[in-house]
Each structure stands twice: as C-alpha cells, then as structure tokens.
Motif scaffolding. Structure first.
Motif, short mmCIF file in Angstrom:
data_model
loop_
_atom_site.label_atom_id
_atom_site.label_comp_id
_atom_site.label_asym_id
_atom_site.label_seq_id
_atom_site.Cartn_x
_atom_site.Cartn_y
_atom_site.Cartn_z
N GLY A 24 0.79 -1.22 0.00
CA GLY A 24 0.00 0.00 0.00
C GLY A 24 0.81 1.26 0.00
O GLY A 24 0.27 2.34 -0.16
N THR A 27 2.81 4.40 -1.02
CA THR A 27 2.58 5.15 -2.24
C THR A 27 3.71 6.08 -2.63
O THR A 27 4.24 6.00 -3.74
CB THR A 27 1.31 5.99 -2.09
N MET A 28 4.09 6.98 -1.72
CA MET A 28 4.95 8.08 -2.15
C MET A 28 6.31 7.61 -2.66
O MET A 28 6.83 8.15 -3.63
CB MET A 28 5.14 9.09 -1.00
N VAL A 81 5.85 6.40 -6.13
CA VAL A 81 5.51 7.48 -7.05
C VAL A 81 6.76 8.26 -7.43
O VAL A 81 6.97 8.62 -8.58
CB VAL A 81 4.46 8.43 -6.42
N MET A 82 7.62 8.49 -6.44
CA MET A 82 8.78 9.33 -6.71
C MET A 82 9.97 8.55 -7.26
O MET A 82 10.74 9.09 -8.05
CB MET A 82 9.20 10.06 -5.43
N THR A 97 -0.25 1.51 -6.63
CA THR A 97 -0.45 2.81 -5.98
C THR A 97 0.08 3.95 -6.84
O THR A 97 -0.55 5.00 -6.95
CB THR A 97 0.26 2.83 -4.62
N ILE A 157 -2.45 4.73 -9.44
CA ILE A 157 -3.61 5.44 -8.91
C ILE A 157 -3.30 6.93 -8.81
O ILE A 157 -4.07 7.79 -9.24
CB ILE A 157 -4.00 4.89 -7.52
N VAL A 158 -2.13 7.22 -8.25
CA VAL A 158 -1.78 8.63 -8.06
C VAL A 158 -1.61 9.34 -9.39
O VAL A 158 -2.18 10.40 -9.62
CB VAL A 158 -0.49 8.74 -7.21
N LEU A 215 -4.93 10.06 -11.06
CA LEU A 215 -5.88 10.96 -10.43
C LEU A 215 -5.32 12.34 -10.10
O LEU A 215 -6.07 13.23 -9.73
CB LEU A 215 -6.43 10.34 -9.14
N VAL A 216 -4.01 12.51 -10.20
CA VAL A 216 -3.49 13.85 -9.93
C VAL A 216 -3.68 14.71 -11.18
O VAL A 216 -3.43 14.26 -12.28
CB VAL A 216 -2.00 13.79 -9.55
N GLY A 217 -4.14 15.89 -10.98
CA GLY A 217 -4.42 16.76 -12.11
C GLY A 217 -5.89 16.69 -12.48
O GLY A 217 -6.72 16.23 -11.70
N GLN A 248 -9.36 15.56 -14.06
CA GLN A 248 -9.93 14.29 -14.51
C GLN A 248 -11.36 14.53 -14.98
O GLN A 248 -12.03 15.40 -14.48
CB GLN A 248 -9.97 13.25 -13.40
N ALA A 277 -8.53 3.88 -11.90
CA ALA A 277 -7.88 4.12 -10.62
C ALA A 277 -8.72 3.53 -9.48
O ALA A 277 -8.17 2.98 -8.52
CB ALA A 277 -7.68 5.61 -10.41
N PHE A 278 -10.04 3.63 -9.62
CA PHE A 278 -10.88 3.10 -8.55
C PHE A 278 -10.89 1.58 -8.56
O PHE A 278 -10.94 0.94 -7.51
CB PHE A 278 -12.30 3.65 -8.68
N GLY A 314 -7.84 0.70 -6.92
CA GLY A 314 -8.01 0.94 -5.50
C GLY A 314 -8.77 -0.18 -4.82
O GLY A 314 -8.43 -0.63 -3.73
#
Lengths: 413, 421
Positions: free
Chosen positions: A335, A337-338, A341-342, A362, A365-366, A369-371, A373, A383-384, A387
């Motif tokens: 789970g 995420t960060m 992502v990075m 994860t 998903i990020v 959904l970022v920005g 939609q 993404a859901f 999730g």
C-alpha cells in the motif's frame, strides 16, 4: 434543560444547510428563465455564476442584465430566507424550552434522559468507523463497477498490457487504452519483495538483539532511533530514493557492468525496506517478549547457549506472531505510495529484473488521479478499480495477520 | 559418560558470537541508513535558509517609475519597478550598452528584485527622488553559483564568460551578501526557486491538522469510551472493533480515493482546500486515537470507578468526571502521535487536489492551499537545480515539526501522569 433548548436549534441549523440550496435555486432559475428565455449554457453553470456574483467573488460587470436581475433576486431571497431562518431558529429554541420546562417536575428523571442521550451520542461516534469503511467500499465498488462496464473484469485482472491512455476524440489513432493490470501487480510484488528482503532480516535480528541481548542503556538509545525511522514521512523517503539511492545504484551498476535504469525497482524497494524495518522490529519485539520466561530458563538450564535458545526455542514459539508481523509489513509495502511514485517509474514493464523500471498499483492510482480528470473516462475509473483491488488484498492480509497474532496471543495467556 | 568436547564448545561459542554480531550489525545498518539520510538532507538543505543578495544603489526616480504625486498606496503599487531595477543595474556597468549584453546582465537578478524595491518605496514614500542602497536577491542560478552548487566550467555550464566576469566583479567589490532567507520560511510558493517559500504550505498543513484535531479528538474519545465502558460484548461491538483495526491498516491512498469520491464528488466540497484535507486526515487518525484511548481507559484502576459509583455517581458521570481525566495522558500522547503521522501524510492529499500551484498564503481553511509534504513532493518533481536545496530544507522543516510534536507528546505524558498520580 439546555439539551431540550439547544437540540431543536441545532436541528434547524442542520436542516437549513441542507434545504437552502434546493429551496432557493429553482426560484432563481425560474426568474432567469422567464426574463431572458432559455439562454445558452448549462443551468448549473449559470447558477454558480449567480452565486459567485452575489458573493462578490466575480465582478458583476460582465454579466448580462438578466443575470444581474437574477442576482438581485437571489440576494433578496437569501435575505428573506435568512430572516425566516432566524425566526424558525428562535421559535425552535423557545418551543424546546417550553417543552422542557413543562416536563420539569419533581419526579422527572432528568439524569437518566441525559445519560440516554449521551450514550446515544457515544454509540453514534463509534459508528463513524463503520461508516468510513462502508463509504470506502461503496465509493470503490460503485466507481469500479462503472469501470468494469467498459473493461471486462477478466481483461483487467489477467491482461498483460497496461497503457491507460484513451483516445479523447473518436478519430484519434493508436491509443485505444489497455487495462491489463498484471504488470502493475508484478511490479508491486517485485518492489514489495525487495523491501521484505531488506526489512525482514534487519528488523528481525534487531528485535532479537533488543529483546534478548541488549542492556537497558542500549535499548533506550536504539528504540527511539527505530521510532525516528518509523516517523519519517514517506515523501522524505521517496526523495531519498529518487535523488540519492537511485543515482548510486546506477553508478555502482555501471562500474560492475550492469545497466540500471534511473528509476529502478531496486532503489524504491531498498528504501521501502528501510521504512519497514521499524515496523517489523517493534512487532517482533513484542512477540518475542511475550514468550514465557520459563521456556527460556528451561532451555538455558539444559545447557543451551543463548543463541541456541533463541533459534531452537524462542523463535519456533513466536513464529506465528512473527509471521503475522511479516504479513502486516507486506500489506504495508503493497500500500505504500509516495516512495514508488517518486522513485519507481511509470512505464508498466512486465519484468523480474530489479534494475529495470517498473510501476505499481499505488503509483498508477496517483498518476491517474493527480491533475484534471473527467469522471466518465475508463482511465479515471481504472484508478478506482485498482483501489478496490488494493483494498481487498490489504484487507485480506491484515485480516489473516490479525487472526494469526490473536491465536498466538491466546496460546500463552 | 559425558565427554567434554572442547572443539564442539568452541564451535558453539563461535556460533553464539556470530549470532550476536548479526543483531548488532542489523542495528548498526539501520542506524547508519538513518544517519546517511539525515546527513544527505541537512547537507543539501541548510543552504536554502540563506540566499545571495546584491547591494544595489537604486535611484528612486519618479519619472522612471512612471508615477505622479500624490504617492498613495495604489499609485505606488502600479509603478514600473522593472525598468528602475534594470537602470540601476546598468548604471553599475557603464561599459555594457549592447541590448543583448544588457539582457544577459539583467539575468543576474531575480524577478523578485523589483518587489523589494516596490515594498521599500511603499513603506518609504518620502524617499522618492533620493538614491538608496537596497539588497535585492540574485537569480537562482547565480545564487547557486555563489553557494558553489553549480560548476563554473564544464559541459552543462549555465553561465556565459561575461556573466561570470560581472559576477566576480560584484563579488570583489563586496556587493554580494549572504543573508538569512526569511522569504523561504514565511513566503508562498513561487516558480522561481530563489523566491519560493514554505509559509503557505505550513499554514495549509496547520489548518488541515486543526480540522483533523477538532474532528478526530472528540470523536475518537467518544468512540473509545463507548467501546470500553458502555458496550457489552455484542455482535455490533465486535463489528466496530474489527472495523477500527482494519481501518488502521488501510493504505493511505485508499483514504484519498474516499475523499475524492465522497467528499469532493458526492458532497461537492471545494477541491484543494485544507478543510477537505483535514476531513480525510481525521478519518485516518481516528483509529490511532481510538486505540490509544482504549488502552489508557483500560489501565485506569477499577478502584476509581468503584469509588465514584459508591458515592452515587451515575455511569456517565463516572466516565466523564473520573475515568476520562485519568486516561488523559495516554489519550493525548496517542492524539499527538496520530497528528504527527497525519502531518507527514502525502498521498491522500494528492488525491483531493492539494497539488495545485498556489502562490498565496491561505487565509482560511476554505482557501485552496498546499500542505507541507505536498510542497516537498512538488519541489522534488521540478527540474530546476535551485529547488533541490529547497526540497531538502522543507524536509528539514517538516522533520523539525515532527520532532517537536514527539517531544510535546513526551512532555504531556510526564506532566499529566504526575498530576494523575
């Protein structure tokens, strides 16, 4: 007494907040319609415009006369309405007071009534947890079902290609979108596996040392250190992985002739492992400490060395608890995420090579959904669906882990 | 007959030492990673708390600023300070007259220079017409050059020969200063690294945490009280318990999805605001608070309960007047630790849109805003060299906050515990 007075007032406020927009909006829109006829533009947008002008957010100069008229009406409606609201508010208060006053006789069980109310409030608060779970499930399932209308469930779960770009216009070529989640699952598992390779030995040996060997002074230094490691925000780990560890891996890989990607799974996994060390060590520390001392003494009395005692007696005895801790850690890693992502990439490669770039559930998903939609495109809904998968997997892992740990706890009680 | 096998004993002792060494090694590994992490962050981040400024003589010529008397605030806000700054800079280098060279020269200064001049003029309208010495920020590249983060020579050099000569000349004349950067601590975000600050993000995080605290603290205590004191071992209670335990382990992205789908799309709450961020964070903190509160309620001695009941207190009075105050130390530490976790949480805030570029410091929890960890994420993703040190410095700030909160938790625990006992 206060309750009788305040409750109706609060109820009125709540009702008001819900009712107000429903009540005011049709009236405003009606006049707008009757004055100017049906204008272009969605009514919802016009209503928003009117509200913004009335609130002074938008300058009113650019709006047409009809809109300004509606604005005026909206304002006056709001005035009348808020007056009516205050009258209702006071009336409710007075009525409540009157009712409470009438009930106030010698044999009126005021305390019991209040207690009943308080208990109800406490129960309601603890229902928030259920409500949260329900709304998580609801939100995920509803959106995921909409996604599965576009993409069949089996294609999603078993597809080998992931490229969520969908054509925005019908005549666009080449981006039909593929929603096979297997590369994501593989990437997630690969990174989690690397993380566990780091975290399990280090965490477990730390726990054993702290529980069995360390003097209190050593414990008092190392325990806070592990807690600091646990408290560092995941963005910080992500930055560390992306800007320090990943270039290091590329450099080291280069010197021994391996070609590492700058967003390798290895960097993300290693750093995630560090993040999980304190998680494993503190859980296993508890578990090891829960092993009865009599077992320890028995083994030592038989002439076993301390390491033999640990390996042959304590670890087998605490194995279920440690397994539970590891399962919880796996669910944590999946789970997380960060960091991914990075530090991990965005390209969905199906590979087992830790030096290549992979992506995870994860991270997808990020990025999806970022920005901005739009809420009907399968890309957003995907993404859901991801999730939901993540939720189910982590839930199952947690459930299993808690069950194992609980059974273990009962054994030595 | 037992033979004393010396070889075997030695082997077993070696195994013992090896085993113990593994433990020490893994602790050392964890410690060294931690030290390395902190070292990387501090060494690359401390310089962001300073910035290079140029001491420049600015002639506050009203005609250049394009303003006329009376010098009200509005008039002064509208003045043209860009040309004023440029003229003053060109005046330092009279030899530079060609357009292209002048443009290269003006690259030395940050776009923030004119704001410094503007603020000075607004605060000192009486000095219009005079010549004043002002410290204006250098542009990010030259700031980095001063800090020796960028090379003067090499392949990807960002400076021209003549720019370097100007820079050296200014440095020799003692015009360049290295000052504490207050704008970094209190200002909002900016596209220019030398002007970017974490003030907006700190305030945004503060609002979100306040909302989170106001919601999660009372709800958490109420839920824990119900579960410990008023519920029997019913089916409902068991379901609630299982729920709380599971919620504590749900990944944070999922909470972000919940916030996006329910708070933003169903309830239509405003995007990117600390209010919604606080809602989501409070749902995440709730299990932590409930679990901590339950544990400390359980540890309140039954004597207190029986004594209060014996004095004629009702069950609710027993709980609110005696048990909860006695359980406060544990509850408060649990809450502070929960809030510290919430402060570092990034993923759910990304989902509810707290990633927009926002240059203002938010005034209310309903204004769009960044949060500290999200600001770190945004800066970490931006390509400019100047943001690397900003990212590290922002991480130093967030970790300082976390350490403060943990110290606070320890103090609260010892203070209130002494009172209860």
């Amino acid at each position: 007494m206060v309750l009788w007075c305040a409750m109706p007032m609060i109820m009125v406020v709540l009702c008001w907040l819900v009712v107000e927009p429903w009540f005011v909006r049709p009236i405003v829109m009606q006049t707008l319609g009757s004055v100017a006829g049906q204008q272009a533009g969605a009514p919802a947008f016009q209503y928003l415009e009117i509200r913004n002008i009335a609130a002074g957010v938008l300058p009113g100069t650019s709006a047409s006369d009809a809109v300004m008229h509606a604005v005026e009406q909206y304002k006056s409606l709001l005035r009348t309405a808020s007056m009516a609201f205050s009258v209702m508010f006071l009336m409710a208060g007075v009525l409540g007071f009157y009712r409470g006053y009438k009930k106030l006789t010698v044999d009126f069980p005021a305390r019991e009534q209040v207690e009943k109310f308080v208990r109800f409030f406490l129960l309601a608060s603890s229902m928030v947890a259920i409500l949260t779970t329900l709304s998580i499930v609801l939100a995920l399932v509803v959106e995921a079902l909409r996604f599965f209308k576009h993409v069949p469930l089996l294609d999603f779960l078993l597809g080998l290609k992931w490229s969520p770009q969908v054509a925005i216009r019908a005549d666009q070529v080449g981006s039909s979108g593929a929603f096979g989640a297997i590369p994501l699952f593989a990437g997630t598992l690969l990174i989690a596996f690397i993380a566990m390779l780091v975290a399990v030995p280090i965490g477990l040996f730390s726990a054993i040392y702290l529980a069995e060997y360390a003097r209190p002074s050593v414990r008092s230094v190392t325990k806070p250190m592990l807690e600091i490691l646990a408290g560092i925000p995941t963005v910080v780990y992500g930055f560390f992985a992306a800007l320090t560890v990943a270039p290091l891996i590329v450099k080291v890989g280069g010197t021994i002739g391996l070609n590492a990607s700058s967003e390798s799974a290895l960097a993300a996994g290693l750093v995630m492992g560090v993040m999980i060390i304190p998680f494993i060590s503190s859980l296993s520390d508890d578990v090891i400490n829960a092993v009865p001392t009599s077992l320890r003494f028995g083994s030592l009395a038989m002439g076993a060395t301390r390491s033999e005692t640990i390996r042959k007696v304590i670890l087998p005895a605490s194995l279920p608890g440690i397994m539970g801790a590891i399962l919880l850690a796996v669910s944590r890693a999946i789970g997380e995420t960060m960091i991914v992502v990075m530090a991990a990439g965005l390209a969905a490669n199906l590979t087992a090579n830790p030096l290549e770039s992979v992506t995870t559930v994860t991270a997808q998903i990020v990025t999806i959904l970022v920005g901005d939609q739009e809420f009907d495109s399968p890309k957003t809904l995907a993404a859901f669906a991801l999730g939901l998968t993540l939720f189910c997997v982590t839930l199952a892992l947690n459930f299993l882990a808690l069950k194992i740990v609980r059974r273990y706890e009962e054994r030595y009680d | 007959m037992i033979l004393f096998n010396e070889k075997l004993v030695r082997k077993r002792n070696r195994a013992e030492r090896r085993f113990r060494a593994y433990g020490i090694l893994s602790l050392l590994a964890a410690a060294s990673v931690l030290l390395f992490l902190v070292y990387t962050i501090v060494s690359s981040g401390y310089s962001a708390f300073f910035r290079t400024t140029l001491l420049m003589d600015v002639q506050l010529n009203a005609a250049h600023m394009d303003i006329t008397s009376p010098y009200t605030r509005d008039v002064l806000m509208q003045g043209r300070y860009t040309s004023l700054v440029k003229t003053s800079l060109y005046a330092r280098f009279p030899g530079v007259s060609e357009r292209r060279e002048r443009r290269a020269l003006s690259k030395l200064l940050s776009p923030g220079a004119e704001l410094v001049v503007r603020d000075y003029v607004i605060n000192h309208p009486e000095s219009i017409g005079a010549t004043v010495a002002l410290e204006v920020p250098l542009s990010s590249d030259f700031d980095q050059l001063y800090k020796e983060h960028l090379p003067r020579t090499g392949e990807h050099i960002r400076f021209s020969e003549v720019q370097l000569r100007w820079f050296d000349q200014l440095q020799e004349e003692g015009r360049l200063n290295y000052r504490f950067n207050t704008q970094f601590l209190f200002g909002g975000d900016s596209r220019y690294p030398e002007l970017a600050g974490i003030g907006g993000a700190v305030v945004g995080s503060f609002y979100a945490l306040s909302v989170c605290f106001l919601l999660a603290f009372p709800l958490g205590i109420a839920a824990a009280t119900y579960l410990e004191e008023f519920s029997g071992n019913t089916r409902l209670t068991r379901i609630i318990e299982a729920n709380i335990n599971n919620l504590a382990a749900v990944p944070s992205v999922i909470f972000g999805l919940l916030g996006l789908a329910i708070f933003l799309n169903v309830f239509g709450l405003p995007r990117s605001t600390p209010l919604v961020g606080g809602f989501v964070l409070s749902l995440m903190t709730l299990p932590t608070i409930i679990i901590a509160t339950r544990a400390s309620i359980r540890s309140v001695s039954p004597g207190i309960r029986q004594a209060a009941l014996g004095m004629g207190a009702s069950p609710v009075q027993v709980v609110f007047h005696h048990v909860l105050p006695a359980a406060m130390p544990g509850t408060l530490t649990g809450t502070i630790i929960g809030l510290a976790q919430a402060l570092g949480e990034t993923a759910p805030l990304l989902m509810i849109g707290m990633v927009a570029f926002i240059a203002n410091v938010p005034a209310t929890p309903l204004d769009a805003s960044a949060a500290l960890p999200v600001q770190i994420f945004l800066w970490a993703e931006s390509a400019e060299r100047g943001f690397v040190e900003k990212t590290s410095a922002a991480m130093m700030v967030i970790m300082a906050f976390l350490i403060l909160m943990n110290i606070l938790a320890v103090i609260v625990r010892s203070k209130t515990q002494a009172k209860v006992e």
